[in-house]
Scaffold this motif. Sequence first.
Motif, mmCIF file in Angstrom:
data_model
loop_
_atom_site.group_PDB
_atom_site.id
_atom_site.type_symbol
_atom_site.label_atom_id
_atom_site.label_comp_id
_atom_site.label_asym_id
_atom_site.label_seq_id
_atom_site.Cartn_x
_atom_site.Cartn_y
_atom_site.Cartn_z
ATOM 1 N N ASN A 7 0.635 -1.109 0.175
ATOM 2 C CA ASN A 7 0.088 -0.083 -0.078
ATOM 3 C C ASN A 7 0.790 1.274 0.069
ATOM 4 N N SER A 8 2.259 0.958 -0.318
ATOM 5 C CA SER A 8 3.057 2.334 -0.046
ATOM 6 C C SER A 8 2.625 3.103 -1.380
ATOM 7 N N ARG A 9 3.153 4.273 -1.615
ATOM 8 C CA ARG A 9 2.934 5.054 -2.611
ATOM 9 C C ARG A 9 3.659 4.715 -3.791
ATOM 10 N N GLN A 10 4.830 4.144 -3.526
ATOM 11 C CA GLN A 10 5.735 3.545 -5.032
ATOM 12 C C GLN A 10 5.026 2.247 -5.407
ATOM 13 N N THR A 11 4.606 1.534 -4.623
ATOM 14 C CA THR A 11 3.950 0.279 -5.103
ATOM 15 C C THR A 11 2.476 0.526 -5.689
ATOM 16 N N ARG A 12 1.675 1.482 -5.123
ATOM 17 C CA ARG A 12 0.462 1.906 -5.767
ATOM 18 C C ARG A 12 0.807 2.501 -7.307
ATOM 19 N N ALA A 13 1.897 3.337 -7.185
ATOM 20 C CA ALA A 13 2.366 3.767 -8.631
ATOM 21 C C ALA A 13 2.673 2.846 -9.653
ATOM 22 N N LEU A 14 3.403 1.763 -9.101
ATOM 23 C CA LEU A 14 3.909 0.693 -9.977
ATOM 24 C C LEU A 14 2.574 -0.141 -10.324
ATOM 25 N N LEU A 15 1.796 -0.518 -9.568
ATOM 26 C CA LEU A 15 0.592 -1.328 -10.066
ATOM 27 C C LEU A 15 -0.404 -0.715 -10.865
ATOM 28 N N ALA A 16 -0.372 0.644 -10.645
ATOM 29 C CA ALA A 16 -1.129 1.623 -11.449
ATOM 30 C C ALA A 16 -0.673 1.660 -12.947
ATOM 31 N N ALA A 17 0.831 1.586 -12.923
ATOM 32 C CA ALA A 17 1.419 1.647 -14.269
ATOM 33 C C ALA A 17 0.867 0.413 -15.048
ATOM 34 N N PHE A 18 1.027 -0.629 -14.205
ATOM 35 C CA PHE A 18 0.791 -1.997 -14.971
ATOM 36 C C PHE A 18 -0.496 -2.220 -15.266
ATOM 37 N N LEU A 19 -1.307 -1.546 -14.643
ATOM 38 C CA LEU A 19 -3.015 -1.777 -14.710
ATOM 39 C C LEU A 19 -3.228 -1.026 -16.084
ATOM 40 N N GLU A 20 -2.634 0.028 -16.448
ATOM 41 C CA GLU A 20 -2.785 0.948 -17.590
ATOM 42 C C GLU A 20 -2.847 0.058 -18.805
ATOM 43 N N SER A 22 -2.394 -3.439 -19.116
ATOM 44 C CA SER A 22 -2.736 -4.723 -18.226
ATOM 45 C C SER A 22 -2.054 -5.795 -18.998
ATOM 46 N N ARG A 23 -2.171 -5.833 -20.416
ATOM 47 C CA ARG A 23 -1.926 -7.120 -21.015
ATOM 48 C C ARG A 23 -0.481 -7.232 -21.940
ATOM 49 N N THR A 24 0.170 -6.008 -21.652
ATOM 50 C CA THR A 24 1.614 -5.855 -22.159
ATOM 51 C C THR A 24 2.450 -6.503 -21.148
ATOM 52 N N TRP A 25 3.561 -6.796 -21.694
ATOM 53 C CA TRP A 25 4.897 -7.083 -21.063
ATOM 54 C C TRP A 25 5.660 -5.923 -21.040
ATOM 55 N N ARG A 26 6.010 -5.351 -19.466
ATOM 56 C CA ARG A 26 6.788 -4.187 -19.386
ATOM 57 C C ARG A 26 8.097 -4.576 -18.881
ATOM 58 N N HIS A 27 8.889 -3.455 -19.522
ATOM 59 C CA HIS A 27 10.454 -3.937 -19.009
ATOM 60 C C HIS A 27 11.031 -2.923 -17.885
ATOM 61 N N GLY A 28 12.085 -2.887 -17.079
ATOM 62 C CA GLY A 28 12.140 -2.222 -15.856
ATOM 63 C C GLY A 28 12.307 -0.673 -16.364
ATOM 64 N N TYR A 29 13.218 -0.289 -17.426
ATOM 65 C CA TYR A 29 13.434 1.032 -17.858
ATOM 66 C C TYR A 29 12.125 1.632 -18.195
ATOM 67 N N ASP A 30 11.469 1.210 -18.671
ATOM 68 C CA ASP A 30 10.053 1.726 -19.270
ATOM 69 C C ASP A 30 9.263 1.884 -18.139
ATOM 70 N N LEU A 31 9.274 1.080 -17.160
ATOM 71 C CA LEU A 31 8.337 1.227 -15.848
ATOM 72 C C LEU A 31 8.919 2.430 -14.883
ATOM 73 N N SER A 32 10.383 2.469 -15.179
ATOM 74 C CA SER A 32 11.052 3.398 -14.554
ATOM 75 C C SER A 32 10.651 4.967 -14.513
ATOM 76 N N LYS A 33 10.737 5.001 -16.070
ATOM 77 C CA LYS A 33 10.463 6.301 -16.634
ATOM 78 C C LYS A 33 8.858 6.711 -16.337
ATOM 79 N N VAL A 72 11.104 -8.862 -18.859
ATOM 80 C CA VAL A 72 9.928 -8.292 -18.889
ATOM 81 C C VAL A 72 8.964 -8.812 -18.032
ATOM 82 N N TYR A 73 7.966 -8.091 -17.656
ATOM 83 C CA TYR A 73 7.110 -8.170 -16.423
ATOM 84 C C TYR A 73 5.500 -7.847 -16.954
ATOM 85 N N ARG A 74 4.856 -8.717 -16.169
ATOM 86 C CA ARG A 74 3.073 -8.542 -16.324
ATOM 87 C C ARG A 74 2.472 -8.826 -14.951
#
Lengths: 100, 144
Positions: A7-20, A22-33, A72-74
Motif C-alpha cells: 500500500n506504499s505510494r511507490q507500490t501503488r504507482a507501480l501497480l497503476a502503471a501495470f494496470l494501464e 495490463s496485457r503488455t509485457w513491461r520492462h524495467g527501464y520503461d516502468l522506471s520512466k 519483462v513483467y506483467r
Amino acid sequence: MPRKPNNSRQTRALLAAFLERSRTWRHGYDLSKETGLRSGTLYPLLMRLSEQGLLEPRWQEPERPGLPPRHVYRLTTAGLALAREQELEAVAAERAGVLA
Amino acid sequence: MSTWRRWAVKLAQHASSALPGVHSPWAEAMRREIDYIADDAAALRWAIGCVLASYRTRLMQWFNPRTSRRQVAASSALILLLAVALYDSAGGQTEPPRPAPDETICDPVASPELRQDRGGLHRPTDAAHRTCRSDRPDPLNPKK
C-alpha cells in the motif's frame, strides 16, 4: 492497526502503471520512466511482487540483433485484482476528499 | 565506450555479483537493462540504483524473520561449540606451582646467591644449599 501490505505510494504507482496496459509485457527501464521510480526502488518492489505471486516475469528475446534478452513483467490475475482494488480505493478516497 | 558507460557497466556487474542465489535472474535483468539505455548518464544513474537495489535486497534477506532465526540458531550453536572446545582445552591447566626457597634451613642473609635474587623466584641449587648449610651452625648439634 497493522499496515496494509503493498500500500506504499511507490507500490501503488507501480501497480497503476501495470494496470494501464495490463496485457503488455513491461520492462524495467520503461516502468522506471513511467512511474518516476529509480532502479534502486523499482527492482526490490518488482522482486517482492513476484515473490507474492502478483507479478509474472519472463525473458524476452531482443527485437534487434546484438542486444541481450530482456526481463519483462506483467501482472498475474491476483496482481490485477489487487491493482483494480487499489484503483477503486483511490477513486473512492478522491471522491470523499471532494465531498468533504 | 565513454567513461560513464564503462563505470555503469562495472557498477551493474558489481550489483549482479552482490545478489547471488534466487535473486540472480533479477540482478541479471538489471544489468542487461543498461544495454537498452542510450544515454550514458542515465545508464550510470541506473547502475547506481542497481547497486542500491542489490544491497537493499541483501539486507532484507538478512533481516527476514525466517532467515534471521536460522542464522541466530546457527551462530548460537557455533559459539556454544567454540566455548566447549575452549573449556576442554583449558580444563585441568592451572598455574604451575611457584618454587619456594627452603628458608627453614637456609638463611637468605647468609646465602650470597639468595641475597642477590631476593626479589625474584629463585630456587637455590643443591650446591648453594650445601654451602648454606655448612655456613650455619646446626641447631641440633651446635658444636659442629
